[in-house]
Design an enzyme around this catalytic site. Sequence first.
Site, PDB file in Angstrom:
ATOM      1  N   HIS A   1      -3.479   7.244   2.069  1.00 26.01           N
ATOM      2  CA  HIS A   1      -3.783   6.103   1.236  1.00 26.01           C
ATOM      3  C   HIS A   1      -5.233   5.798   1.920  1.00 26.01           C
ATOM      4  O   HIS A   1      -5.504   5.941   3.171  1.00 26.01           O
ATOM      5  CB  HIS A   1      -2.918   5.019   1.832  1.00 26.01           C
ATOM      6  CG  HIS A   1      -3.449   3.605   1.677  1.00 26.01           C
ATOM      7  ND1 HIS A   1      -3.824   3.170   0.636  1.00 26.01           N
ATOM      8  CD2 HIS A   1      -3.394   2.279   2.512  1.00 26.01           C
ATOM      9  CE1 HIS A   1      -4.029   1.988   0.281  1.00 26.01           C
ATOM     10  NE2 HIS A   1      -3.682   1.434   1.740  1.00 26.01           N
TER      11      HIS A   1
ATOM     12  N   CYS B   1       0.788  -1.208  -0.025  1.00 26.31           N
ATOM     13  CA  CYS B   1      -0.074   0.089   0.176  1.00 26.31           C
ATOM     14  C   CYS B   1       0.918   1.369  -0.032  1.00 26.31           C
ATOM     15  O   CYS B   1       0.322   2.311  -0.400  1.00 26.31           O
ATOM     16  CB  CYS B   1      -0.709   0.025   1.241  1.00 26.31           C
ATOM     17  SG  CYS B   1      -2.115  -1.369   1.049  1.00 26.31           S
TER      18      CYS B   1
ATOM     19  N   ASN C   1     -10.224  -0.361  -0.747  1.00 25.99           N
ATOM     20  CA  ASN C   1      -8.367  -0.148  -0.643  1.00 25.99           C
ATOM     21  C   ASN C   1      -7.911  -0.674  -1.821  1.00 25.99           C
ATOM     22  O   ASN C   1      -8.021  -2.101  -2.085  1.00 25.99           O
ATOM     23  CB  ASN C   1      -8.167  -0.916   0.562  1.00 25.99           C
ATOM     24  CG  ASN C   1      -6.724  -0.817   0.887  1.00 25.99           C
ATOM     25  OD1 ASN C   1      -5.713  -0.238   0.031  1.00 25.99           O
ATOM     26  ND2 ASN C   1      -6.087  -1.340   1.981  1.00 25.99           N
TER      27      ASN C   1
HETATM   28  O1  UT7 Z   1      -3.766  -1.072   3.425  1.00 29.29           O
HETATM   29  C1  UT7 Z   1      -3.252  -1.179   4.590  1.00 29.29           C
HETATM   30  C2  UT7 Z   1      -3.474  -2.234   5.403  1.00 29.29           C
HETATM   31  N1  UT7 Z   1      -5.120  -2.437   5.851  1.00 29.29           N
HETATM   32  C3  UT7 Z   1      -5.619  -1.746   6.710  1.00 29.29           C
HETATM   33  O2  UT7 Z   1      -5.445  -0.668   7.097  1.00 29.29           O
HETATM   34  C4  UT7 Z   1      -6.734  -2.443   7.597  1.00 29.29           C
HETATM   35  C5  UT7 Z   1      -6.715  -2.266   8.726  1.00 29.29           C
HETATM   36  N2  UT7 Z   1      -7.638  -2.988   9.607  1.00 29.29           N
HETATM   37  C6  UT7 Z   1      -8.810  -2.480   9.548  1.00 29.29           C
HETATM   38  O3  UT7 Z   1      -9.154  -1.920   8.744  1.00 29.29           O
HETATM   39  C7  UT7 Z   1      -9.951  -3.151  10.408  1.00 29.29           C
HETATM   40  O4  UT7 Z   1      -9.107  -3.927  11.523  1.00 29.29           O
HETATM   41  C8  UT7 Z   1     -10.981  -3.977   9.831  1.00 29.29           C
HETATM   42  C9  UT7 Z   1     -11.830  -3.462   8.993  1.00 29.29           C
HETATM   43  C10 UT7 Z   1     -10.215  -5.011   8.780  1.00 29.29           C
HETATM   44  C11 UT7 Z   1     -11.830  -4.726  11.016  1.00 29.29           C
HETATM   45  O5  UT7 Z   1     -12.312  -3.928  11.674  1.00 29.29           O
HETATM   46  P1  UT7 Z   1     -12.304  -4.101  13.281  1.00 29.29           P
HETATM   47  O6  UT7 Z   1     -13.008  -3.215  13.809  1.00 29.29           O
HETATM   48  O7  UT7 Z   1     -10.800  -4.313  13.475  1.00 29.29           O
HETATM   49  O8  UT7 Z   1     -13.042  -5.385  13.527  1.00 29.29           O
HETATM   50  P2  UT7 Z   1     -12.250  -6.897  13.996  1.00 29.29           P
HETATM   51  O9  UT7 Z   1     -11.330  -7.604  13.085  1.00 29.29           O
HETATM   52  O10 UT7 Z   1     -11.939  -6.768  15.386  1.00 29.29           O
HETATM   53  O11 UT7 Z   1     -13.652  -7.872  13.863  1.00 29.29           O
HETATM   54  C12 UT7 Z   1     -14.931  -7.524  14.776  1.00 29.29           C
HETATM   55  C13 UT7 Z   1     -15.949  -8.721  14.599  1.00 29.29           C
HETATM   56  C14 UT7 Z   1     -15.349  -9.946  14.641  1.00 29.29           C
HETATM   57  O12 UT7 Z   1     -16.368 -10.678  15.215  1.00 29.29           O
HETATM   58  P3  UT7 Z   1     -16.360 -11.339  16.800  1.00 29.29           P
HETATM   59  O13 UT7 Z   1     -14.905 -11.823  17.094  1.00 29.29           O
HETATM   60  O14 UT7 Z   1     -16.195  -9.601  17.484  1.00 29.29           O
HETATM   61  O15 UT7 Z   1     -17.460 -11.709  17.070  1.00 29.29           O
HETATM   62  C15 UT7 Z   1     -15.190 -10.277  13.099  1.00 29.29           C
HETATM   63  O16 UT7 Z   1     -15.402 -11.872  12.868  1.00 29.29           O
HETATM   64  O17 UT7 Z   1     -16.432  -8.379  13.067  1.00 29.29           O
HETATM   65  C16 UT7 Z   1     -16.292  -9.906  12.401  1.00 29.29           C
HETATM   66  N3  UT7 Z   1     -16.155  -9.510  10.970  1.00 29.29           N
HETATM   67  C17 UT7 Z   1     -17.149  -9.333  10.089  1.00 29.29           C
HETATM   68  N4  UT7 Z   1     -18.569  -9.241  10.381  1.00 29.29           N
HETATM   69  C18 UT7 Z   1     -19.263  -9.015   9.206  1.00 29.29           C
HETATM   70  C19 UT7 Z   1     -15.022  -9.459  10.349  1.00 29.29           C
HETATM   71  N5  UT7 Z   1     -15.033  -9.163   9.042  1.00 29.29           N
HETATM   72  C20 UT7 Z   1     -16.577  -9.130   8.883  1.00 29.29           C
HETATM   73  C21 UT7 Z   1     -17.529  -9.027   7.871  1.00 29.29           C
HETATM   74  N6  UT7 Z   1     -18.636  -8.837   8.071  1.00 29.29           N
HETATM   75  N7  UT7 Z   1     -16.977  -8.560   6.426  1.00 29.29           N
END
Ligand code: UT7
Length: 318
Positions: free
Chosen positions: A245, A108, A275
């Site tokens: 980004h 990225c 992204n």
């Molecule tokens: O380009 C540079 C690299 N990338 C980034 O900058 C991405 C950086 N990270 C993020 O943007 C965020 O961490 C995400 C958007 C990927 C995830 O958001 P989060 O608020 O950190 O969520 P999480 O990973 O802590 O997941 C929360 C919950 C989980 O369920 P439980 O364990 O709380 O029951 C996941 O299983 O959301 C669940 N989950 C989803 N639910 C519905 C994960 N993906 C999904 C989905 N739809 N697509």
Amino acid sequence: MAGVGSYLPEKVMTNDDLSKIVETSGEWIVQRTGIKRRHIAAEGEYTSDLATAAAQRALQNSGLGPADIDVVILATSTPDNTFPATAVTVQHRLGIHHGFAFDVQAVCSGFVYAMTIADSLIRAGSADTVLVIGAETFSRILDWTDRSTCVLFGDGAGAAVLRAQPVVDGEPEQGILSCHLRSDGVHKDKLYVDGGPSSTQTTGHLRMQGREVFKHAVGMISGVVTDAFAATGTTPDDLAWFIPHQANRRIIEASAEKLGIDMDKVVMTVEGHGNTSAASIPLALDVAVKDGRVKRGDLVMLEAMGGGFTWGSVLLRW
Ligand code: UT7
């Protein structure tokens, strides 16, 4: 900065479309990321096709032609082939048979890495005019059964033409004013592709510990942006535009807040592009130039953070 251009594949995938493929909802995706749509390359449409289209538009907007380009630098993590560099294909497709072309792999952060190299080549007198492209087809390396990653990314390309220009006495310096790059491989397992020619002999799929990436992103971004202000004696108030980004709306908002940059100065395209990795900054820059937000003389801060980890900032006067 002679000009910019961009290209997005025709096919649009909405959050609703995704909810038919994996267990997710538009509400979750928008709330956690700000993404509503992303573009997906058609079958047979390659990174080189996206890159060539964006480059042609950047050349047109610069009033320059293939004969003017000394170097083509393509930032991508999704090359057409393991080798040759996709930049060489783009060079050929543009009808450039002089100079040289190569790819840069910094995920990225690829575009800020490529801009930094272009600036160095120009300052060293090794090149006069450089075509810098960020182009990706991340749809090809996504695991479409993994909801935690497949909803986040999209395909696209953006390009910029950089041209040597003497500093005029008494006038503010134009173009790139500062570059700050960083990487730290201790984080390499937090965002990676689980395949490659030397390891598995397969292309592999993107894997990410999203929460871990999120945790580091704001601090790393703020660090290199603060370095850019310090190196140039500028402040957030001097900025006309902050073009980060585009990974996640929440990361962008938190970074802007930490840096004291007003949200009115932030260019945000994550909603419609997702992204697009190395393509996200030049895509956003092109949008903001086209709609008249970025004007000649404006101070513009670019920044990115991604796999590696790699991160960096580029401060420029448009
Ligand atoms: O380009 C540079 C690299 N990338 C980034 O900058 C991405 C950086 N990270 C993020 O943007 C965020 O961490 C995400 C958007 C990927 C995830 O958001 P989060 O608020 O950190 O969520 P999480 O990973 O802590 O997941 C929360 C919950 C989980 O369920 P439980 O364990 O709380 O029951 C996941 O299983 O959301 C669940 N989950 C989803 N639910 C519905 C994960 N993906 C999904 C989905 N739809 N697509």
